[in-house]
Structures are given as structure tokens and as C-alpha cells.
Design a protein around this motif. Structure first.
Motif, short mmCIF file in Angstrom:
data_model
loop_
_atom_site.label_atom_id
_atom_site.label_comp_id
_atom_site.label_asym_id
_atom_site.label_seq_id
_atom_site.Cartn_x
_atom_site.Cartn_y
_atom_site.Cartn_z
N THR A 139 0.73 -1.35 0.20
CA THR A 139 -0.14 -0.22 0.00
C THR A 139 0.93 0.70 -0.14
O THR A 139 0.14 2.40 -0.86
N SER A 140 2.05 1.68 0.64
CA SER A 140 3.25 2.26 0.65
C SER A 140 3.65 2.95 -0.80
O SER A 140 4.04 4.22 -0.83
N PHE A 141 3.44 1.92 -1.92
CA PHE A 141 3.98 2.44 -2.56
C PHE A 141 3.18 3.32 -3.55
O PHE A 141 3.84 3.81 -4.57
N LYS A 142 2.35 3.20 -3.20
CA LYS A 142 1.16 4.44 -3.58
C LYS A 142 0.88 5.92 -3.10
O LYS A 142 -0.12 6.26 -3.38
N GLY A 143 1.63 5.11 -1.80
CA GLY A 143 1.73 6.52 -0.81
C GLY A 143 3.12 7.49 -0.60
O GLY A 143 3.60 7.63 -1.26
N ARG A 237 4.42 -2.66 -12.63
CA ARG A 237 2.75 -2.99 -11.32
C ARG A 237 2.69 -2.09 -10.23
O ARG A 237 1.54 -0.89 -10.31
N PHE A 238 2.80 -1.68 -9.86
CA PHE A 238 2.68 -0.43 -9.22
C PHE A 238 3.02 1.76 -9.39
O PHE A 238 2.91 2.48 -8.14
N LEU A 239 4.17 1.46 -9.98
CA LEU A 239 4.01 2.59 -10.36
C LEU A 239 3.63 3.33 -11.98
O LEU A 239 3.57 4.11 -12.59
N ALA A 240 3.13 2.39 -13.13
CA ALA A 240 2.76 2.74 -13.74
C ALA A 240 1.16 3.96 -13.94
O ALA A 240 1.16 4.06 -13.17
#
Length: 242
Positions: A139-143, A237-240
Motif C-alpha cells: 500500500t505504501s507504494f501508492k502513498g 505494476r505499482f508505478l505505472a
């Protein structure tokens, strides 16, 4: 096969991943198969225990290309359509945390569960927490990544202080707990370092030592993914940008 420091070492030829064009291996022909993926941390957990217990000849690896999955995998093997799954004794079962316990109980090789009641209780607590740990970091990858991920690694650092006979979570013996975490810590360490320049071991001496010691275990080393590949996969996956 050879033994080094009591641990089995195997230079294994890894099969090519099966994709949408690949034929399905025979089902329930008496072969025990681990349907896996070489970069998936969930599948890696089961791969590690398979190696550690010396089950290379007993459990055959069947890698699946997750970007181009064969239709037969969902239709005829494992309807959940995820890896890992294990074909054993006429049935197919999944869920990585269940599978590492299953392999430990149902196959030969060194046991990876403690006999000590206090360690057994702590092991269950940590294995249960592993889902929470993963969720916090993912979840932290999006915040605010570093700020949000940090407490999860602090939790591991504190857990590693529980038993002083270290360096593993349950003391001096490698266990299912270490397997549950290392597959994800490996990926998170590479991604957080590569993208955010965040060192998860800074200020966490127990975590530092734990990672060093797990990296000496051949059963794990042979399952590792190139950090550059991890950064590429996780970035996609997470930063696109959508």
C-alpha cells in the motif's frame, strides 16, 4: 546433490515457463507438481521449503507465465488461477502459507516448525502478521512510501529481538517464519532501494543480520530474483501511470 554445512545444495536445471501455447502436463499421474512462477514471492515461499527439505526429485517445478497464462491452468488444474499450487495425492491445493505448512508436515526432510511452545506460539503470530506486513508495504507504494513502509520493517526488527539465540525469527534455527518473510523482504528491499533510495536495513541491526544469514542458505539463494528485474516488474505494476 551435495551437502554443505549440513544443507543440501543442488544445481538445478529450471524448466521453461509454460504459456498459453503450452500443453498441459498430465494431471494426477502420481507426480507431485509445484505450479509456480520464478518471480512471484508467494510461489517463492513454497519453492524455498521444497529446496530446503531436499525434495528436488519429489516435487517437480512447473513454472507458469503469469503474463500469458495457459487456459488449462484455470480450467483444469487450479480454478483460482494463481500460483503457487501443489498437485499431490490426487488433489490440487493452494495458498502459500498453507502450502509451506503442508509441505513441512507431509514430506521428508528437516522440520521447519519449532517444538518449544513459546516459539510455536510466536511463529503462528508472525506467520499471521505476514499478510499485514505485505499489505502495509504494498500500500505504501501508492502513498508516502518511506514514511508508511518504515513501521512494518520496525515490526520485524522488534520481532527479531524476541529470542536472543538468533539470528532467525525463532532463534538459531531457520523456520517457516523466515520463509514466509524473506520472499517478500527480498523484493521490497530491491524496490525500495532502487526507486526511493531507501535502505530497509539502516538502523535495524537485527534485520541486517537476518538478511545476511538467510542469504547464506542455498535453498533460498537459488530462488532469488535479480534486483533489477524486481525493480522493473514492481515499477510496471505499482508505478505505472493510468
Amino acid at each position: 546433490m551435495a551437502y554443505v554445512d549440513g544443507r543440501m545444495t543442488v544445481n538445478e536445471h529450471l524448466p521453461t515457463p509454460l504459456d498459453a501455447t503450452s500443453e498441459q502436463p498430465p494431471l494426477f499421474d502420481g507426480t507431485t507438481r509445484l505450479y509456480t512462477n520464478y518471480t512471484c514471492p508467494f510461489a517463492q515461499r513454497v519453492w524455498i521449503i521444497r529446496n530446503y527439505k531436499g525434495l528436488h526429485d519429489k516435487i517437480k517445478l512447473v513454472p507458469i507465465n503469469l503474463q500469458n497464462r495457459p487456459a488449462w491452468y484455470k480450467e483444469r488444474v487450479y480454478h483460482v488461477n494463481k500460483v503457487p499450487s501443489l498437485e499431490h495425492n490426487g488433489k490440487v491445493i493452494g495458498e502459500s502459507l498453507d502450502l509451506i505448512k503442508y509441505v513441512d508436515i507431509n514430506f521428508e526432510g528437516p522440520s521447519l516448525q519449532p517444538n518449544d511452545p513459546a516459539k510455536k506460539e510466536f511463529a503462528e503470530e508472525l506467520i499471521t502478521y505476514s499478510d499485514t506486513f505485505n499489505k502495509i508495504v504494498f500500500t505504501s507504494f501508492k502513498g508516502e512510501t518511506v514514511k508508511e513502509a518504515g513501521p512494518a520493517f520496525d515490526h520485524l526488527e522488534n520481532a527479531l529481538h524476541k529470542f536472543n539465540d538468533g539470528p532467525f525469527f525463532l532463534g538459531h534455527e531457520f523456520s517457516l517464519v523466515d520463509i514466509a518473510y524473506i520472499a517478500f523482504v527480498e523484493k521490497f528491499q530491491a524496490f525500495l532501494s532502487g526507486v526511493w533510495n531507501y535502505d530497509i536495513t539502516a538502523g535495524r541491526p537485527k534485520l541486517t543480520k537476518w538478511i545476511e544469514e538467510v542469504n547464506k542458505i542455498d535453498a533460498y539463494k537459488s530462488t532469488k530474483t535479480d534486483p533489477k528485474v524486481i525493480v522493473e516488474l514492481f515499477s510496471a505494476r505499482f508505478l505505472a501511470k493510468h
